[in-house]
Design a protein around this motif. Structure first.
Motif, PDB file in Angstrom:
ATOM      1  N   LYS A 155       0.494  -6.854   0.422  1.00  0.00           N
ATOM      2  CA  LYS A 155       0.403  -5.434   0.950  1.00  0.00           C
ATOM      3  C   LYS A 155       1.000  -5.671   2.458  1.00  0.00           C
ATOM      4  CE  LYS A 155      -3.103  -2.917  -0.206  1.00  0.00           C
ATOM      5  NZ  LYS A 155      -4.318  -2.412   0.037  1.00  0.00           N
ATOM      6  N   GLY A 205      -0.469   9.153   3.292  1.00  0.00           N
ATOM      7  CA  GLY A 205      -0.457   9.387   2.196  1.00  0.00           C
ATOM      8  C   GLY A 205      -1.273  10.748   1.516  1.00  0.00           C
ATOM      9  N   ASP A 259      -9.384  -0.240   1.893  1.00  0.00           N
ATOM     10  CA  ASP A 259      -7.902  -0.743   1.322  1.00  0.00           C
ATOM     11  C   ASP A 259      -6.868   0.074   1.494  1.00  0.00           C
ATOM     12  OD1 ASP A 259      -9.072  -3.346   0.706  1.00  0.00           O
ATOM     13  OD2 ASP A 259      -9.222  -2.826  -1.558  1.00  0.00           O
ATOM     14  N   GLY A 260      -7.098   1.424   1.770  1.00  0.00           N
ATOM     15  CA  GLY A 260      -6.065   2.398   2.036  1.00  0.00           C
ATOM     16  C   GLY A 260      -5.680   2.569   3.202  1.00  0.00           C
ATOM     17  N   THR A 261      -6.119   1.793   4.320  1.00  0.00           N
ATOM     18  CA  THR A 261      -5.785   1.639   5.783  1.00  0.00           C
ATOM     19  C   THR A 261      -5.459   0.628   6.022  1.00  0.00           C
ATOM     20  OG1 THR A 261      -7.620   3.289   5.909  1.00  0.00           O
ATOM     21  CG2 THR A 261      -6.775   2.108   7.931  1.00  0.00           C
ATOM     22  N   ARG A 298       3.782   3.540   2.293  1.00  0.00           N
ATOM     23  CA  ARG A 298       3.726   4.600   1.321  1.00  0.00           C
ATOM     24  C   ARG A 298       4.031   3.677   0.010  1.00  0.00           C
ATOM     25  NH1 ARG A 298       6.260   7.790   5.174  1.00  0.00           N
ATOM     26  NH2 ARG A 298       4.894   9.554   6.014  1.00  0.00           N
ATOM     27  N   GLN A 314       0.955   2.144  -1.239  1.00  0.00           N
ATOM     28  CA  GLN A 314      -0.019   3.259  -1.586  1.00  0.00           C
ATOM     29  C   GLN A 314      -0.893   3.446  -0.495  1.00  0.00           C
ATOM     30  OE1 GLN A 314      -0.917   2.483  -5.651  1.00  0.00           O
ATOM     31  NE2 GLN A 314       0.634   3.881  -6.370  1.00  0.00           N
ATOM     32  N   LEU A 315      -0.752   3.079   0.790  1.00  0.00           N
ATOM     33  CA  LEU A 315      -1.504   3.170   2.021  1.00  0.00           C
ATOM     34  C   LEU A 315      -1.902   4.520   2.132  1.00  0.00           C
ATOM     35  CD1 LEU A 315      -0.578   0.050   3.876  1.00  0.00           C
ATOM     36  CD2 LEU A 315      -2.697   0.305   2.743  1.00  0.00           C
ATOM     37  N   HIS A 316      -3.033   5.007   2.705  1.00  0.00           N
ATOM     38  CA  HIS A 316      -3.196   6.309   3.079  1.00  0.00           C
ATOM     39  C   HIS A 316      -3.217   6.577   4.589  1.00  0.00           C
ATOM     40  CE1 HIS A 316      -4.807  10.260   2.242  1.00  0.00           C
ATOM     41  NE2 HIS A 316      -5.798  10.004   3.109  1.00  0.00           N
TER      42      HIS A 316
END
Length: 166
Positions: free
Chosen positions: A52, A165, A80-82, A111, A114-116
């Motif tokens: 990632k 995201g 995990d999304g940061t 993106r 799928q990172l926010h």
């Protein structure tokens, strides 16, 4: 504008990337490392086990101009999304719009992963980096007073974030 290209970091880029980083270590508060790193230490900063996260070198036709990396923000599943975004440019290439291109490049990549949220952690006196991230839609979300020390001075750290995201 010059035609700059982004390439995934490879071992062959390590010497030049280390040279750029060493400039910031020795001459600025852009990084809180206080001594030059070895190649092995630099390797740990720019190469990742998790697919990632990536480092991209920025090149014009003849030269490596800088690099941008997207790294893990914190080692906890809830994050995990940061990810964290960092840009370092060869000083000869500052002010040419490359920093904004690098941020946009990483945002596209993030993106796809799928990172926010992207976070930039910046020394509080680094007004050029602060302006760069503000110009690219990042807003100040944290200010830590006197948490770093370099060149005999206590330094603040600020964090800027962008929700990418949605």
């Amino acid at each position: 504008m010059q035609n700059y290209r982004f390439y995934e970091m490879e071992e062959r880029h390590l010497d030049k990337v280390l040279q750029i980083y060493t400039h910031y270590v020795l001459n600025t508060t852009a990084t809180f490392h206080a001594r030059p790193l070895t190649k092995q230490e630099m390797r740990k900063i720019v190469f990742f086990r998790n697919d990632k996260y990536r480092t991209f070198v920025i090149c014009d036709e003849n030269e490596l101009c800088g690099y941008v990396l997207i790294t893990q923000h914190k080692n906890r599943e809830a994050y995990d999304g940061t990810a964290e975004i960092t840009v370092y440019l060869n000083p000869d290439f500052i002010g040419k719009g490359i920093g904004s291109l690098a941020i946009k490049h990483v945002e596209v990549y993030a993106r796809k992963q799928q990172l926010h949220v992207l976070v930039a952690t910046i020394c509080g006196e680094n007004t050029n980096s602060i302006k760069l991230f503000e110009r690219n839609g990042y807003f100040k979300c944290a200010h830590y007073k006197e948490v770093g020390q370099k060149f005999g001075q206590l330094l603040d750290v600020v964090s800027y974030q962008k929700i990418i995201g949605r």
